[in-house]
Design a protein around this motif. Sequence first.
Motif, PDB file in Angstrom:
ATOM      1  N   UNK A  59       0.806  -1.219   0.000  1.00 42.01           N
ATOM      2  CA  UNK A  59       0.000   0.000   0.000  1.00 42.01           C
ATOM      3  C   UNK A  59       0.847   1.281   0.000  1.00 42.01           C
ATOM      4  N   UNK A  60       2.153   1.154  -0.202  1.00 48.28           N
ATOM      5  CA  UNK A  60       3.009   2.338  -0.185  1.00 48.28           C
ATOM      6  C   UNK A  60       2.694   3.249  -1.369  1.00 48.28           C
ATOM      7  N   UNK A  61       2.828   4.544  -1.182  1.00 49.48           N
ATOM      8  CA  UNK A  61       2.800   5.469  -2.304  1.00 49.48           C
ATOM      9  C   UNK A  61       4.046   5.246  -3.148  1.00 49.48           C
ATOM     10  N   UNK A  62       3.912   5.479  -4.447  1.00 52.94           N
ATOM     11  CA  UNK A  62       5.021   5.280  -5.381  1.00 52.94           C
ATOM     12  C   UNK A  62       5.611   6.621  -5.825  1.00 52.94           C
ATOM     13  N   UNK A  63       6.933   6.630  -6.040  1.00 50.99           N
ATOM     14  CA  UNK A  63       7.617   7.819  -6.563  1.00 50.99           C
ATOM     15  C   UNK A  63       8.485   7.433  -7.741  1.00 50.99           C
ATOM     16  N   UNK A  64       8.358   8.202  -8.819  1.00 45.92           N
ATOM     17  CA  UNK A  64       9.180   7.995 -10.018  1.00 45.92           C
ATOM     18  C   UNK A  64       9.938   9.288 -10.301  1.00 45.92           C
ATOM     19  N   UNK A 138      -3.038   3.390  -2.883  1.00 45.31           N
ATOM     20  CA  UNK A 138      -1.767   4.107  -3.013  1.00 45.31           C
ATOM     21  C   UNK A 138      -1.819   5.110  -4.161  1.00 45.31           C
ATOM     22  N   UNK A 139      -1.002   6.141  -4.012  1.00 38.68           N
ATOM     23  CA  UNK A 139      -0.915   7.199  -5.017  1.00 38.68           C
ATOM     24  C   UNK A 139       0.466   7.159  -5.676  1.00 38.68           C
ATOM     25  N   UNK A 140       0.551   7.738  -6.853  1.00 42.03           N
ATOM     26  CA  UNK A 140       1.816   7.759  -7.591  1.00 42.03           C
ATOM     27  C   UNK A 140       2.215   9.207  -7.851  1.00 42.03           C
ATOM     28  N   UNK A 141       3.489   9.502  -7.583  1.00 40.20           N
ATOM     29  CA  UNK A 141       4.045  10.839  -7.779  1.00 40.20           C
ATOM     30  C   UNK A 141       5.204  10.749  -8.773  1.00 40.20           C
ATOM     31  N   UNK A 158       0.116  12.008 -20.937  1.00 40.68           N
ATOM     32  CA  UNK A 158      -0.850  12.981 -20.407  1.00 40.68           C
ATOM     33  C   UNK A 158      -2.256  12.685 -20.907  1.00 40.68           C
ATOM     34  N   UNK A 159      -2.376  12.331 -22.180  1.00 40.13           N
ATOM     35  CA  UNK A 159      -3.689  11.998 -22.739  1.00 40.13           C
ATOM     36  C   UNK A 159      -4.250  10.727 -22.098  1.00 40.13           C
ATOM     37  N   UNK A 160      -3.383   9.727 -21.903  1.00 40.48           N
ATOM     38  CA  UNK A 160      -3.837   8.472 -21.305  1.00 40.48           C
ATOM     39  C   UNK A 160      -4.278   8.688 -19.860  1.00 40.48           C
ATOM     40  N   UNK A 161      -3.551   9.518 -19.118  1.00 41.94           N
ATOM     41  CA  UNK A 161      -3.907   9.785 -17.725  1.00 41.94           C
ATOM     42  C   UNK A 161      -5.292  10.407 -17.637  1.00 41.94           C
ATOM     43  N   UNK A 162      -5.605  11.315 -18.544  1.00 43.85           N
ATOM     44  CA  UNK A 162      -6.921  11.931 -18.576  1.00 43.85           C
ATOM     45  C   UNK A 162      -7.994  10.918 -18.973  1.00 43.85           C
ATOM     46  N   UNK A 163      -7.688  10.103 -19.979  1.00 46.67           N
ATOM     47  CA  UNK A 163      -8.656   9.114 -20.472  1.00 46.67           C
ATOM     48  C   UNK A 163      -9.095   8.160 -19.361  1.00 46.67           C
ATOM     49  N   UNK A 164      -8.163   7.779 -18.495  1.00 49.08           N
ATOM     50  CA  UNK A 164      -8.478   6.792 -17.465  1.00 49.08           C
ATOM     51  C   UNK A 164      -8.729   7.424 -16.087  1.00 49.08           C
ATOM     52  N   UNK A 165      -8.875   8.754 -16.047  1.00 50.85           N
ATOM     53  CA  UNK A 165      -9.302   9.460 -14.825  1.00 50.85           C
ATOM     54  C   UNK A 165      -8.413   9.129 -13.624  1.00 50.85           C
ATOM     55  N   UNK A 166      -7.112   9.208 -13.829  1.00 51.35           N
ATOM     56  CA  UNK A 166      -6.159   8.828 -12.777  1.00 51.35           C
ATOM     57  C   UNK A 166      -5.963   9.981 -11.781  1.00 51.35           C
ATOM     58  N   UNK A 167      -6.987  10.190 -10.952  1.00 51.71           N
ATOM     59  CA  UNK A 167      -6.871  11.232  -9.935  1.00 51.71           C
ATOM     60  C   UNK A 167      -5.974  10.814  -8.773  1.00 51.71           C
ATOM     61  N   UNK A 168      -5.424   9.605  -8.849  1.00 48.45           N
ATOM     62  CA  UNK A 168      -4.432   9.130  -7.878  1.00 48.45           C
ATOM     63  C   UNK A 168      -3.006   9.348  -8.378  1.00 48.45           C
ATOM     64  N   UNK A 169      -2.870  10.159  -9.408  1.00 48.39           N
ATOM     65  CA  UNK A 169      -1.564  10.462 -10.012  1.00 48.39           C
ATOM     66  C   UNK A 169      -1.257  11.946  -9.868  1.00 48.39           C
ATOM     67  N   UNK A 170      -0.050  12.248  -9.388  1.00 45.76           N
ATOM     68  CA  UNK A 170       0.426  13.631  -9.289  1.00 45.76           C
ATOM     69  C   UNK A 170       1.747  13.746 -10.031  1.00 45.76           C
ATOM     70  N   UNK A 171       1.774  14.586 -11.044  1.00 46.23           N
ATOM     71  CA  UNK A 171       3.022  14.893 -11.749  1.00 46.23           C
ATOM     72  C   UNK A 171       3.507  16.266 -11.303  1.00 46.23           C
ATOM     73  N   UNK A 172       4.796  16.401 -11.146  1.00 46.15           N
ATOM     74  CA  UNK A 172       5.398  17.677 -10.750  1.00 46.15           C
ATOM     75  C   UNK A 172       6.431  18.059 -11.796  1.00 46.15           C
ATOM     76  N   UNK A 173       6.368  19.290 -12.276  1.00 52.86           N
ATOM     77  CA  UNK A 173       7.409  19.812 -13.164  1.00 52.86           C
ATOM     78  C   UNK A 173       8.316  20.727 -12.353  1.00 52.86           C
ATOM     79  N   UNK A 174       9.603  20.414 -12.307  1.00 55.66           N
ATOM     80  CA  UNK A 174      10.586  21.267 -11.644  1.00 55.66           C
ATOM     81  C   UNK A 174      10.912  22.413 -12.602  1.00 55.66           C
ATOM     82  N   UNK A 175      10.206  23.517 -12.448  1.00 55.10           N
ATOM     83  CA  UNK A 175      10.267  24.640 -13.401  1.00 55.10           C
ATOM     84  C   UNK A 175      11.377  25.610 -13.006  1.00 55.10           C
TER      85      UNK A 175
END
Length: 279
Positions: A59-64, A138-141, A158-175
């Motif tokens: 059940x751990x959250x995942x980080x990539x 678990x959530x994925x970051x 990005x399109x696939x994430x929207x198609x499958x409603x992955x509200x358990x996914x957080x992407x971060x851009x280091x701007x």
Amino acid sequence: MTIKELQILAEENRRRLVEVVFRAKAGHIGGDLSCLNVMTALYFHVMKGLDPNMPKAPERDRFVLSKGHCVEALYVTLEAKGFLKPEILDTLGQYGSILSGHPTIEVPGIEVNSGALGHGLSIGVGMALAAKMDKKQYRTFVLMGDGEQGEGSIYEAAMAANRYHTDNLVAIIDRNHLQISGDTEDVMPIDSIKERWTAFGWDVTSMDGNSMEDIVKTFDEIDYNNGKPHLLVSNTTKGFGVSFMEGIAKWHHGVLDADQCKQAVEEIENRIKTLKEQK
């Protein structure tokens, strides 16, 4: 942890990072420094179920770490979390070390081999979708670089994430606006990020990635039940926390000499002292 405790820990991680990169004589220290606050907040405030004694807890959250060249920031964070022993981290840059210049699954706490830019978000989408299919909580970051946004595979993900409603996914851009060949807007313009990702169906929020208070506030306000994947645009400074590195493109992959290491450590230690003295 309180905001102050997270700030102190981030500075301690920053000091350790400088010393480790100096000793190894290699590393992408500019981008390491710009994402270190976010990484500290993720591992010590946001992510759940992380246990060095059970690194594969179901059940751990995942980080990539999609921007895998900034693995040194991940190594010092994993050490602080108890996944890596100090004597292992001290082998960075040495022959036979398990620590490479990009994340590998040989290292406890690392989920996937990464660093071929543009691949991390696709992996993250797969992890998030698997959680949905298995009815897991678990959530994925996924942490990406802004120079990485020139990779087309990101937008397929990005399109696939929207198609499958992955509200358990957080992407971060280091701007941090800088990549190895200069300003991102000169190399491959990516503004406006908000409009682009909103059009892809994502929930997009900007935050001050140099401010621990704003980082924590932004993560705490994510709605994981809104049916949309989440993108956090983390506005940062390349080389953040070391005065002579800040906003300088050459520190994307710069190597410190002894005097520079000493100066950087002194700056960081002064901030740690000031933070600890504050009521």
